[in-house]
Structures are given as C-alpha cells and as structure tokens.
Design an enzyme around this catalytic site. Structure first.
Site, short mmCIF file in Angstrom:
data_model
loop_
_atom_site.label_atom_id
_atom_site.label_comp_id
_atom_site.label_asym_id
_atom_site.label_seq_id
_atom_site.Cartn_x
_atom_site.Cartn_y
_atom_site.Cartn_z
N ASP A 41 6.14 -10.01 6.95
CA ASP A 41 4.65 -9.53 7.08
C ASP A 41 4.09 -9.44 8.36
OD1 ASP A 41 2.06 -9.12 5.74
OD2 ASP A 41 2.92 -9.81 4.09
N TYR A 160 -2.96 7.46 -1.44
CA TYR A 160 -1.92 6.50 -1.95
C TYR A 160 -0.95 6.94 -3.11
CZ TYR A 160 -0.93 1.82 -4.18
OH TYR A 160 -0.43 0.99 -4.72
N LYS A 164 3.05 6.76 -3.32
CA LYS A 164 3.96 6.18 -4.08
C LYS A 164 4.79 7.26 -4.84
CE LYS A 164 2.41 2.26 -3.18
NZ LYS A 164 3.40 1.14 -2.97
N1 LIG Z 1 -2.41 -4.62 -6.65
C1 LIG Z 1 -1.95 -3.66 -7.74
O1 LIG Z 1 -2.50 -3.37 -8.75
C2 LIG Z 1 -0.69 -2.79 -7.18
C3 LIG Z 1 -0.49 -1.73 -8.27
C4 LIG Z 1 0.60 -1.00 -7.95
C5 LIG Z 1 1.09 -1.09 -6.68
N2 LIG Z 1 1.08 -1.88 -5.76
C6 LIG Z 1 1.90 -2.29 -4.79
O2 LIG Z 1 2.35 -3.58 -4.47
C7 LIG Z 1 2.56 -3.71 -3.19
C8 LIG Z 1 1.92 -5.00 -2.96
O3 LIG Z 1 0.67 -5.06 -3.09
P1 LIG Z 1 -0.10 -6.43 -3.37
O4 LIG Z 1 -1.05 -5.94 -4.72
O5 LIG Z 1 0.70 -7.64 -3.59
O6 LIG Z 1 -1.21 -6.21 -2.24
P2 LIG Z 1 -1.52 -7.18 -1.06
O7 LIG Z 1 -2.60 -6.94 -0.02
O8 LIG Z 1 -1.84 -8.63 -1.67
O9 LIG Z 1 -0.31 -7.52 -0.38
C9 LIG Z 1 0.47 -6.59 0.54
C10 LIG Z 1 1.29 -7.47 1.57
O10 LIG Z 1 1.63 -6.32 2.53
C11 LIG Z 1 1.49 -6.56 3.92
N3 LIG Z 1 1.38 -5.46 4.83
C12 LIG Z 1 0.45 -4.49 4.90
N4 LIG Z 1 0.82 -3.78 5.80
C13 LIG Z 1 1.71 -4.29 6.39
C14 LIG Z 1 2.64 -3.66 7.62
N5 LIG Z 1 2.20 -2.60 8.55
N6 LIG Z 1 3.69 -4.21 7.96
C15 LIG Z 1 4.13 -5.28 7.29
N7 LIG Z 1 3.49 -5.86 6.14
C16 LIG Z 1 2.43 -5.24 5.86
C17 LIG Z 1 0.24 -7.30 3.89
O11 LIG Z 1 -0.04 -7.93 5.05
C18 LIG Z 1 0.20 -7.91 2.68
O12 LIG Z 1 0.58 -9.24 2.98
C19 LIG Z 1 1.90 -2.55 -2.42
O13 LIG Z 1 2.92 -1.67 -2.15
C20 LIG Z 1 1.17 -1.82 -3.37
O14 LIG Z 1 0.85 -0.57 -3.24
C21 LIG Z 1 -0.05 -2.94 -6.17
#
Ligand SMILES: NC(=O)c1ccc[n+]([C@@H]2O[C@H](COP(=O)([O-])OP(=O)(O)OC[C@H]3O[C@@H](n4cnc5c(N)ncnc54)[C@H](O)[C@@H]3O)[C@@H](O)[C@H]2O)c1
Length: 267
Positions: A41, A160, A164
């Site tokens: 991270d 976004y 995806k």
């Molecule tokens: N939360 C939702 O509803 C949802 C829905 C569909 C997809 N997603 C996808 O799930 C994944 C995780 O999302 P989440 O909801 O857990 O979000 P989150 O913000 O809780 O976690 C995302 C993590 O990615 C890390 N990150 C961001 N940029 C980074 C970088 N440049 N280098 C290294 N790490 C980095 C952040 O520091 C964070 O710890 C993402 O790819 C997101 O697009 C989330």
C-alpha cells in the site's frame, strides 16, 4: 468458501491495497487461514509502494522477493481510487496491470499459482470510449491526457468506469494467453457492487446520497456489502482448488448486474 473451510496448506500471497477496505479484509481473511500475506500500500503496509508511479511499480517485484523469496502462490490486485482525475487511470488500470505483470515470474515458481484483480460493477456503466481504447492499447501518457481532458470538461465521472471496463477486458484477454493459461495460472476479476469501505463512506453518509447510489447500483440481495464478502470470493479465486475458472469477471453485486443487464447476456 467460509473461514471454517480453511485450507491446510499454507500459501503465500501478495495483496495490493492491503491498508484499507477490501484489500485489508482480504489480507485479514487469508492470514486467519494460516497463509502468509505480503501487503502492499502507499504507506504502513509490509511494502510501501505508490503503484501510480514507475518507481513504485518498478520496485515491487524486488521488494516482494526480499520479503518472501522467489515464489508467490497468489497475487490479488485490489489497490484503487475513485477520483474524477487521471490518478484513477494510473492506479486502477496501469497500477493493476503492472502488479500482475511484475509478479508473474514469481507466480510461475508456484505449484498452484493464481491471480485476481478487483474491477467493479461500474465496468458495466457508461464510460468514455476514447479513454477505454487508450487503455486497451496501454498508452499511459495518452490515457492520462484524455482523463485530464475529461476532468477539465466536467466529465471526470466517466474516468473510473472506464478504468474498470478496461481492466475487466484486460483480464478476459490475458487470461487465455500462453503467458497465463499455458503457465497454469487462473486469472480472474471480481466486480463488486457497493461495498462499505472508506471509498464509499462519503457517498453513503446521507440518505440522499445512499438513495442516489442505490438507483445506479440496485442491490436487491441484501444491499451494500461488507468488504469481507469480496474477500471470500477473492480468497477462493486465488486458492488451489480453483484450477479451471479463468478469464471471468465475477460480479459480487447483490444482483445489480442481473437487474441492469437482465437475463439476455449470452448473445
Ligand atoms: N468500495 C466499493 O464500493 C467498491 C466497489 C467496486 C470496486 N471497488 C474497488 O475495490 C478496490 C478497493 O477499494 P476499497 O473500497 O477497499 O477502497 P479503500 O479506499 O478502502 O482502499 C483502497 C486502498 O488502495 C490503496 N491505494 C490507493 N492508491 C494507491 C497507490 N497509488 N499505490 C498503492 N496503493 C494505493 C489505498 O491507500 C487504500 O488502502 C478498488 O480497486 C476499488 O475501485 C470498490
């Protein structure tokens, strides 16, 4: 796919985005089953790397080797952002692809290598065709420029879903190539609906925000999910028993895909 069915052979995993939300839940689940997890991270993880940059991507494989040696059994690319800016292009698409490609040689040393990426239900939503095309050909500079242009035009919300869509397509395309399939590596994506993580917290903070989001992502089965729901699926996709499923985008979305696209998706 429950904690109770924990596998007995410990495996080694690399999980990006391990500091929060889905990545943190996935790392915790795998560790609770006795596996070794190297979290990646921006900060505060086993490996601190900024996957939006060449430097962060370039240092990843060596840092993983230093942490656990030359063999990785599972790579799970979760790191992502949902900003209406070009950073989303750099992290969600190019960061994820770089993670999987950098760690492919280490996966090849495993007797049961597996890989998965977190895409999104939004892969099915309106996107920018030009940006998706630039992502398909892997032109980061041009994709970033297009995203900057969209943001300047007030169309940043298309960025976004474009990232995806492109990462979901990348998985389907690459999974069946010799690099992955002939190396015996299942490669799949998960497409979450709305998950209760810091990413969606601001959107769900008010009843109006929640209603608006549920209109876009209708989830008749149980509504927004906890990140553990996605972790369970990622854990199965990247565990040894998944020997034949590859190139799939598994929507874990409370039924949103079935609501929006309906039954006729096989033409
Ligand atoms: N939360 C939702 O509803 C949802 C829905 C569909 C997809 N997603 C996808 O799930 C994944 C995780 O999302 P989440 O909801 O857990 O979000 P989150 O913000 O809780 O976690 C995302 C993590 O990615 C890390 N990150 C961001 N940029 C980074 C970088 N440049 N280098 C290294 N790490 C980095 C952040 O520091 C964070 O710890 C993402 O790819 C997101 O697009 C989330």
């Amino acid at each position: 796919m429950s904690t109770a069915s924990a596998c007995t052979t410990p495996r080694t995993y690399v999980v990006t985005g391990a500091g929060s939300g889905i990545g943190a839940a996935t790392a915790a689940l795998l560790r609770s089953r006795g596996h070794r997890v190297v979290g990646v991270d921006l900060r505060g993880s086993d490996i601190d790397a900024d996957l939006s940059t060449d430097a962060g991507r370039g240092s990843l494989a060596d840092a993983v080797r230093e942490a656990i040696g030359d063999t990785v059994d599972g790579v799970i690319a979760v790191a992502g952002v949902a900003l209406p800016t070009s950073l989303t292009v750099r992290v969600n698409y190019f960061g994820a692809v770089a993670t999987l490609e950098a760690l492919l040689p280490l996966l090849r040393n495993s007797p049961a290598p597996r890989a998965a990426v977190v895409a999104s239900f939004s892969a099915l939503q309106q996107n920018d065709a030009q940006l998706v095309d630039l992502l398909r050909v892997g032109d980061e500079d041009a994709a970033v420029a297009r995203a900057d242009g969209l943001a300047a035009e007030g169309l940043g919300d298309l960025i976004y879903p474009s990232t995806k869509r492109a990462i979901a397509e990348w998985v389907r395309e690459r999974a069946v190539t010799p690099e992955w399939a002939a190396s015996g590596i299942p490669l799949n994506a998960v497409g979450p609906g709305i998950i209760l993580t810091p990413m969606t917290e601001p959107l769900l903070a008010t009843p109006e925000g929640r209603d608006a989001l549920m209109q876009v992502v209708p989830m008749p089965l149980a509504g927004p999910a906890r990140p553990e729901a996605i972790a369970e699926v990622l854990a199965w996709l990247t565990d040894a028993p998944n020997a034949h499923m590859t190139g799939q985008v598994v929507f874990v979305d409370g039924g949103a895909d079935a609501v929006i696209r309906g039954p006729r998706v096989f033409d």
